[in-house]
Design an enzyme around this catalytic site. Structure first.
Site, PDB file in Angstrom:
ATOM      1  N   PRO A 110       3.999  41.876  44.000  1.00  0.00           N
ATOM      2  CG  PRO A 110       2.314  42.092  42.504  1.00  0.00           C
ATOM      3  CD  PRO A 110       3.986  42.329  42.944  1.00  0.00           C
ATOM      4  N   GLY A 111       3.672  39.184  44.757  1.00  0.00           N
ATOM      5  CA  GLY A 111       3.656  37.701  45.228  1.00  0.00           C
ATOM      6  C   GLY A 111       4.883  37.262  46.096  1.00  0.00           C
ATOM      7  N   GLY A 126       6.991  39.297  49.139  1.00  0.00           N
ATOM      8  CA  GLY A 126       7.325  40.129  49.951  1.00  0.00           C
ATOM      9  C   GLY A 126       8.353  39.897  50.937  1.00  0.00           C
ATOM     10  CB  ILE A 171       7.533  51.285  44.238  1.00  0.00           C
ATOM     11  CG1 ILE A 171       7.630  49.816  44.000  1.00  0.00           C
ATOM     12  CG2 ILE A 171       8.696  51.840  44.113  1.00  0.00           C
ATOM     13  CD1 ILE A 171       8.341  48.692  44.924  1.00  0.00           C
ATOM     14  CB  SER A 172       8.521  54.556  49.025  1.00  0.00           C
ATOM     15  OG  SER A 172       7.674  54.085  50.172  1.00  0.00           O
ATOM     16  CG  ASN A 229      22.473  44.430  56.516  1.00  0.00           C
ATOM     17  OD1 ASN A 229      21.501  43.779  57.050  1.00  0.00           O
ATOM     18  ND2 ASN A 229      23.388  43.990  55.744  1.00  0.00           N
ATOM     19  N   GLY A 230      21.466  49.027  55.996  1.00  0.00           N
ATOM     20  CA  GLY A 230      21.395  50.326  56.348  1.00  0.00           C
ATOM     21  C   GLY A 230      19.757  50.933  56.160  1.00  0.00           C
ATOM     22  CD  GLU A 267      13.569  49.868  54.434  1.00  0.00           C
ATOM     23  OE1 GLU A 267      14.281  49.029  53.356  1.00  0.00           O
ATOM     24  OE2 GLU A 267      13.855  51.152  53.967  1.00  0.00           O
ATOM     25  CG  ASN A 275       9.555  44.717  63.612  1.00  0.00           C
ATOM     26  OD1 ASN A 275      10.213  45.129  62.442  1.00  0.00           O
ATOM     27  ND2 ASN A 275       9.125  45.515  64.490  1.00  0.00           N
TER      28      ASN A 275
END
Length: 378
Positions: free
Chosen positions: A126-127, A129, A155-156, A237-238, A361, A364
């Site tokens: 939460p704090g 990212g 979380i996916s 990276n992947g 991920e 941008n």
């Protein structure tokens, strides 16, 4: 498929066929009803898509990063949201395969590669990212266990998955105090927040993951204490190549939808395809798609070869492909006019599902920071 080997063309064909038959017909239903399509993903795992770049001795397909990019791009034409979750799952299995010891690899990877079990990646809080190194979830060593306290956000798969690759603080502040633990659903002290309501990515659940005096064996730690941040970044990276590849698939599908609509739809007494402005826009969309694809595949090769510039090329590819592909999908929606805004038309779902790729991920904005830092450090 230009420039691909015969094997890569075959991987692409298998993935495109699977996307067309097993995913595209159900994409809208999974979105509307928020269905996590477990059985469909297990069918994909039978084709080797559950551990694409994981070593074969633990059930993986042992393919390259470029092979992986080609497969995720193809699958994403059928359902971007589901493919994006599969890309995260693959990243988690790769992390266990790469940084785990032999016991851990053989304990976790086979059931993950077959997608009998599913994995989630737990870094964001939460704090914290974009500033991932400031994470606060703590793991205190007590004998041969760690006691975890804290929470993870966005979380996916959270709550529906079986294995959680968790970054936590075992030492002091900053990246060197972070370690990586593998948790299993059902461990005492592990719980989940409410299912989040999202703009897109609705075929995969998203929840907070909460640790309250959660006891984890030391034997579940990947790598050494303090290695967690390095593991997380190498995984990302992947992950950046994977999510950029999912964007390529959504954009590819959207170009085809626009192409078909321009041919079928008539205005002012003739097909929209006769309008030179729309012809030019379609040409620009296709050009930007090919440029983005080349950047992603170049970065995938660099990562596979372990090149020094791999991390910055992955950041560039993620930045460029996710921005450009969102623009392509959005332009395809515009070409559909009012129809593009109806949920009966797939183009709007590609727009909704692809939007978050510019955020996760590594946002941008963070990709720009990584590229700029690399340039200014010479």
């Amino acid at each position: 498929s230009t420039g691909l080997t015969e094997d890569q063309k075959e991987f692409q064909k298998v993935a495109l066929d699977f996307a067309a038959k097993e995913m595209a017909p159900y994409m809208a239903e999974w979105d509307e009803k928020e269905i996590f399509p477990v059985e469909t993903m297990r069918k994909a795992a039978q084709l080797g898509f559950g551990g694409i770049y994981v070593k074969p001795d633990v059930g993986g397909s042992g393919l390259s990063r470029l092979d992986t990019s080609i497969i995720f791009e193809a699958l994403s034409t059928g359902c971007t949201s589901t493919t994006a979750y599969m890309s995260i799952h693959n990243m988690c299995v790769w992390m266990i395969d790469t940084f785990g010891n032999e016991e851990q690899r053989h304990r976790f990877c086979p059931s993950l590669c077959s997608m009998e079990k599913f994995a989630s990646y737990c870094l964001t809080e939460p704090g914290s990212g974009s500033d991932a190194a400031s994470l606060l979830t703590s793991a205190q060593r007590k004998g041969d266990t760690y006691v975890l306290n804290g929470s993870k956000a966005f979380i996916s798969g959270g709550g529906d998955t079986d294995v959680y690759v968790v970054m936590c603080r075992t030492g002091g502040p900053g990246p060197k105090g972070i370690s990586c633990l593998v948790l299993e659903k059902g461990m005492p002290g592990l719980s989940f927040g409410k299912k989040e309501k999202k703009v897109g990515w609705n075929s995969q659940p998203t929840r907070a993951v909460i640790f309250e005096d959660c006891v984890v064996p030391v034997g579940n730690r990947l790598g050494a204490e303090g290695q967690g941040f390095s593991i997380a970044m190498q995984g990302l990276n992947g992950g950046r190549i994977n999510i950029a590849s999912c964007s390529l698939g959504a954009a590819h599908a959207s170009v085809l939808l626009a192409q078909e609509h321009l041919t079928v739809r008539k205005q002012f007494g003739e097909p929209l395809a006769n309008n030179q402005y729309l012809q030019f826009r379609l040409a620009e969309m296709a050009t930007r798609l090919v440029a983005a694809r080349l950047m992603v595949r170049n970065a995938a090769r660099a990562l596979q070869e372990g090149r020094e510039d791999a991390a910055v090329l992955c950041s560039m590819a993620k930045l460029f492909a996710t921005d450009e592909c969102f623009g392509i999908c959005n332009q395809a929606l515009q070409m559909h006019g009012g129809y593009g805004y109806l949920k009966d038309y797939a183009v709007q779902q590609f727009v909704r599902d692809i939007r978050v790729h510019q955020i996760l991920e590594g946002t941008n904005e963070v990709m720009r920071m990584i590229v700029a830092r690399n340039l200014l450090q010479g």
